[in-house]
Design a protein around this motif. Sequence first.
Motif, PDB file in Angstrom:
ATOM      1  N   ARG A 306      -8.506   4.949  -1.594  1.00  0.00           N
ATOM      2  CA  ARG A 306      -7.135   5.051  -1.250  1.00  0.00           C
ATOM      3  C   ARG A 306      -6.837   6.970  -0.802  1.00  0.00           C
ATOM      4  O   ARG A 306      -5.795   7.206   0.583  1.00  0.00           O
ATOM      5  CB  ARG A 306      -6.048   5.759  -2.915  1.00  0.00           C
ATOM      6  CG  ARG A 306      -5.541   3.961  -2.320  1.00  0.00           C
ATOM      7  CD  ARG A 306      -4.446   3.107  -2.842  1.00  0.00           C
ATOM      8  NE  ARG A 306      -4.052   3.993  -3.855  1.00  0.00           N
ATOM      9  CZ  ARG A 306      -4.262   4.198  -5.236  1.00  0.00           C
ATOM     10  NH1 ARG A 306      -4.955   3.177  -5.326  1.00  0.00           N
ATOM     11  NH2 ARG A 306      -3.908   4.946  -6.149  1.00  0.00           N
TER      12      ARG A 306
ATOM     13  N   LEU B  52       2.008  -3.195   0.066  1.00  0.00           N
ATOM     14  CA  LEU B  52       1.439  -2.655  -1.103  1.00  0.00           C
ATOM     15  C   LEU B  52       0.696  -4.288  -1.221  1.00  0.00           C
ATOM     16  O   LEU B  52       0.797  -4.800  -1.057  1.00  0.00           O
ATOM     17  CB  LEU B  52       1.898  -2.718  -2.131  1.00  0.00           C
ATOM     18  CG  LEU B  52       1.704  -2.577  -3.513  1.00  0.00           C
ATOM     19  CD1 LEU B  52       1.163  -0.717  -3.111  1.00  0.00           C
ATOM     20  CD2 LEU B  52       1.538  -2.671  -4.645  1.00  0.00           C
ATOM     21  N   GLU B  53      -0.863  -3.266  -0.674  1.00  0.00           N
ATOM     22  CA  GLU B  53      -2.221  -4.318  -1.181  1.00  0.00           C
ATOM     23  C   GLU B  53      -2.808  -4.266  -2.918  1.00  0.00           C
ATOM     24  O   GLU B  53      -3.377  -3.071  -3.071  1.00  0.00           O
ATOM     25  CB  GLU B  53      -3.406  -4.274  -0.855  1.00  0.00           C
ATOM     26  CG  GLU B  53      -3.114  -5.651   1.013  1.00  0.00           C
ATOM     27  CD  GLU B  53      -4.565  -5.638   2.077  1.00  0.00           C
ATOM     28  OE1 GLU B  53      -4.345  -4.060   2.449  1.00  0.00           O
ATOM     29  OE2 GLU B  53      -4.963  -6.498   2.293  1.00  0.00           O
ATOM     30  N   SER B  54      -2.495  -5.316  -3.733  1.00  0.00           N
ATOM     31  CA  SER B  54      -3.261  -5.169  -4.916  1.00  0.00           C
ATOM     32  C   SER B  54      -4.610  -5.969  -5.443  1.00  0.00           C
ATOM     33  O   SER B  54      -4.269  -7.193  -4.524  1.00  0.00           O
ATOM     34  CB  SER B  54      -2.472  -4.725  -5.882  1.00  0.00           C
ATOM     35  OG  SER B  54      -1.365  -5.931  -5.645  1.00  0.00           O
ATOM     36  N   CYS B  55      -4.893  -5.399  -6.104  1.00  0.00           N
ATOM     37  CA  CYS B  55      -6.320  -6.995  -6.866  1.00  0.00           C
ATOM     38  C   CYS B  55      -6.697  -6.843  -8.394  1.00  0.00           C
ATOM     39  O   CYS B  55      -6.234  -5.466  -8.383  1.00  0.00           O
ATOM     40  CB  CYS B  55      -7.526  -7.055  -5.873  1.00  0.00           C
ATOM     41  SG  CYS B  55      -8.300  -8.305  -6.692  1.00  0.00           S
ATOM     42  N   ILE B  59      -4.774  -0.611  -6.772  1.00  0.00           N
ATOM     43  CA  ILE B  59      -3.752  -0.564  -6.060  1.00  0.00           C
ATOM     44  C   ILE B  59      -4.966  -0.395  -4.515  1.00  0.00           C
ATOM     45  O   ILE B  59      -5.503   0.301  -4.867  1.00  0.00           O
ATOM     46  CB  ILE B  59      -2.431   0.867  -5.566  1.00  0.00           C
ATOM     47  CG1 ILE B  59      -1.083   0.474  -6.124  1.00  0.00           C
ATOM     48  CG2 ILE B  59      -2.598   0.263  -4.234  1.00  0.00           C
ATOM     49  CD1 ILE B  59      -0.767   1.534  -6.977  1.00  0.00           C
ATOM     50  N   SER B  62      -1.739   1.527   0.147  1.00  0.00           N
ATOM     51  CA  SER B  62      -0.260   1.532  -0.109  1.00  0.00           C
ATOM     52  C   SER B  62       0.094   1.798   1.869  1.00  0.00           C
ATOM     53  O   SER B  62      -0.547   3.067   1.688  1.00  0.00           O
ATOM     54  CB  SER B  62      -0.057   2.287  -1.050  1.00  0.00           C
ATOM     55  OG  SER B  62       1.540   2.917  -0.678  1.00  0.00           O
ATOM     56  N   ASP B  76       2.885   3.186  -5.499  1.00  0.00           N
ATOM     57  CA  ASP B  76       3.728   1.857  -5.028  1.00  0.00           C
ATOM     58  C   ASP B  76       4.352   2.344  -4.822  1.00  0.00           C
ATOM     59  O   ASP B  76       5.915   3.193  -5.062  1.00  0.00           O
ATOM     60  CB  ASP B  76       4.169   1.465  -6.618  1.00  0.00           C
ATOM     61  CG  ASP B  76       4.859  -0.222  -5.995  1.00  0.00           C
ATOM     62  OD1 ASP B  76       5.221   0.474  -5.248  1.00  0.00           O
ATOM     63  OD2 ASP B  76       4.319  -0.747  -6.812  1.00  0.00           O
ATOM     64  N   SER B  89       4.722  -6.967  -0.204  1.00  0.00           N
ATOM     65  CA  SER B  89       3.578  -7.345  -1.564  1.00  0.00           C
ATOM     66  C   SER B  89       1.752  -7.832  -1.172  1.00  0.00           C
ATOM     67  O   SER B  89       2.366  -9.395  -1.138  1.00  0.00           O
ATOM     68  CB  SER B  89       4.415  -7.238  -2.238  1.00  0.00           C
ATOM     69  OG  SER B  89       3.324  -7.503  -4.169  1.00  0.00           O
ATOM     70  N   GLU B  91      -0.951  -9.814  -3.119  1.00  0.00           N
ATOM     71  CA  GLU B  91      -2.095  -9.299  -4.164  1.00  0.00           C
ATOM     72  C   GLU B  91      -2.809 -10.807  -4.277  1.00  0.00           C
ATOM     73  O   GLU B  91      -2.760 -11.636  -3.865  1.00  0.00           O
ATOM     74  CB  GLU B  91      -0.453  -9.630  -5.392  1.00  0.00           C
ATOM     75  CG  GLU B  91      -2.133  -9.847  -6.989  1.00  0.00           C
ATOM     76  CD  GLU B  91      -0.593 -10.265  -8.360  1.00  0.00           C
ATOM     77  OE1 GLU B  91       0.157 -10.264  -7.618  1.00  0.00           O
ATOM     78  OE2 GLU B  91      -1.714 -10.519  -9.087  1.00  0.00           O
TER      79      GLU B  91
END
Lengths: 440, 266
Positions: A306, B52-55, B59, B62, B76, B89, B91
């Motif tokens: 990021r 927002l991509e998350s796993c 994060i 974003s 976020d 979003s 996930e």
Amino acid sequence: MGSPEAPEGQRINFEYSETALADWSDKLRTIKYEGHNTIRSHVFWGVHEQLRSIWDFSRSPNLRLEKFFSAVQKEGLCIDLLLGFFSDRRTFPLWTFETEKQALIGGIMQEEGNGGFSLVEVPSIHEKTLWNGFLAFLEELGSIVSLYQFPEGPIRNIEVHFGMYCSDLNALSGGSGLEALRARYKLVERMNRVYQTAFKDFDFAFSERGMKLLTNKRPWLSCYDYRMQRDQLLDSVIERFQREALGRIFSSGSGISIFKGRKKGAAVSKCAVVFEPVFLESSVSGKCFPCFPYGYVNAPAANAFRLWEYFKFHCSKNEIGLGSLPLFEGDSCPLNEWITLICGPYLSRGSFRCLVTHLEGGGHIFFPFGLPKYDEYMDCLDWGLKANFIQYLADFGRVGQQKKSEGTIWVTSDNVGLTEDLWERVRFFHSTMKEVVFGR
Amino acid sequence: MGEGPLLPFNDERGCVRKMKSISKYFTPPLMSGDRDRLYECLGFGEFSLWLLESCDGVILHSRKYIGLTEEPLLGDPRSLKGFHHPFISCEFLGERLKKSPLISEKTLWEELFPFPISLLASALTNKTELRVEMTPVGLWIDFKRLWEVLTLFEARLANSELNLLWVQGKNAGIPILFHYVRRKRVRLGTSKELEETGERHLKNSSDIQQLTDLFRVRTIFYPLDLRSVASCDGPPVRNLTRALEGLLQKSGTQEVSPCSFQELGL
């Protein structure tokens, strides 16, 4: 061995397999008219071998290679031929997807991905049937290509690309060789001591399940070890290719190069923001992807990624170069006079030596996230600094400075933190430092 | 007329088969640059969206999108003060990223829309490895309606082997050629030649039969004019839905009347 490369502006991509045969001459003529003298064309294995061991170099109209080479020669153009493994669905014949070993390539595959995070499964280069199939294809291709190689023919250079496998997140699966790791740690007990684990052997430690545990324990080190071993495996594949195939299949008329996809160090010399590279994989398309061995997400790699994306955006907006340090020892890397180094508490010896050379040459380094302390052996990095830094106050906090060799090291005294105004704060620290050094 | 290369496609049973393409409409597939142009023609040039991509609680991505420009963020975006923007979003369920095969079928939605709008296909097709959510709810309902209309439109396209969709946006247009075999989408794409062919043949002639003669197969022409709905007050999603609904009502199963070209100024 090599034929001279045409200057960048005179080369242009042309995909014969994506163009109707009837249009080749017209398009090549237009290319010549526009001032180009060399075309770059991919020979996609998957396009020429629809069924196993049945190669199409003359049946389908737009796959008639000899006709294509003749058309290029007739228009007075040269060809750089690109073979190998690309981030493209056309690379692989359909039958190769039935092989057992699959590589996991992160990031965005050209033409396939719609952006975002994904792992694409492609046939693995370590799969024996794929390897043998690829060599057989090259043999068949070589019998045609050799008739059109320089100087009698238009094929000036042949490039063989393996770069896609540089970022394979599944490279160590299924008992792939672990020689580099065994050489590095010698005994599994030593590895356990460093990782604070209790594995009985290297094979299980670097299996999918073992790797997950190693990454939870020491994310930086596990990514370093993974990349080091994968790099060595790919080097051995390329050596094997050179030994078994290259000289036999293609004659020496054209220049032949093998591409592993690693970035050249020279480009970093223009970069003012530089990253510690362990967590950042570079795909051949130039995009970055976090190092997630076997696809397991780890927070430090995600954070590094990021940060990379964030700095890439702001550097591009401000026309500032962005790059990464070399990871392994032996890779040379001239750096820009002033660099801001984005890294955590760990730095490989290869990266450290590069920075020491830079300081000895009068370079300056700013560490916004603190000075890295340990290398891949968990030994302390010897910066040779005194206890006290000279403190300066910038708009966003304190920054400490020490002279080191002919250059200077700058470290923030307070935790910078990952907030959206990070770029502004780094820039203001930078201008404070430059004022101190240059008095402006 | 020559023959093109063998192209793989999945038949009704999901088996991979090969078919020959006709070189006359061997258009290159839709590349990311084409998709971007199409996105602007469809009226999304100023559309803003946060992602927002998350796993596994981490994060991954974003971003803030305004049209096609994207700006990466560090955290976020919902934690930003006063955040109330359109938001997606995504996930990944589990501890690992989703694995995809290199050759996989895409929905028409995923073919046409760039990331992150393409992600919504996962929510709309109930893919289990991803949890995709969108806020505000009103926008999500609009996108669902667009999905339904696009599905109906694809059912219409599948009736004919070749379909040429001309998308006329506020400032520019783009042609997309769709190729179907036994109601299955084989390929869609665009090319400079297609634009030139379309403009050349259609500017100077009101005879739509020319398209069919050109491709040697029955071709349906669909003019999607977003200008007629652009003046309506509403987000681009609703405008596009309205335009597609209008197109479906007008076209029926007949080829579009040639006077549509004149309306487009072609």
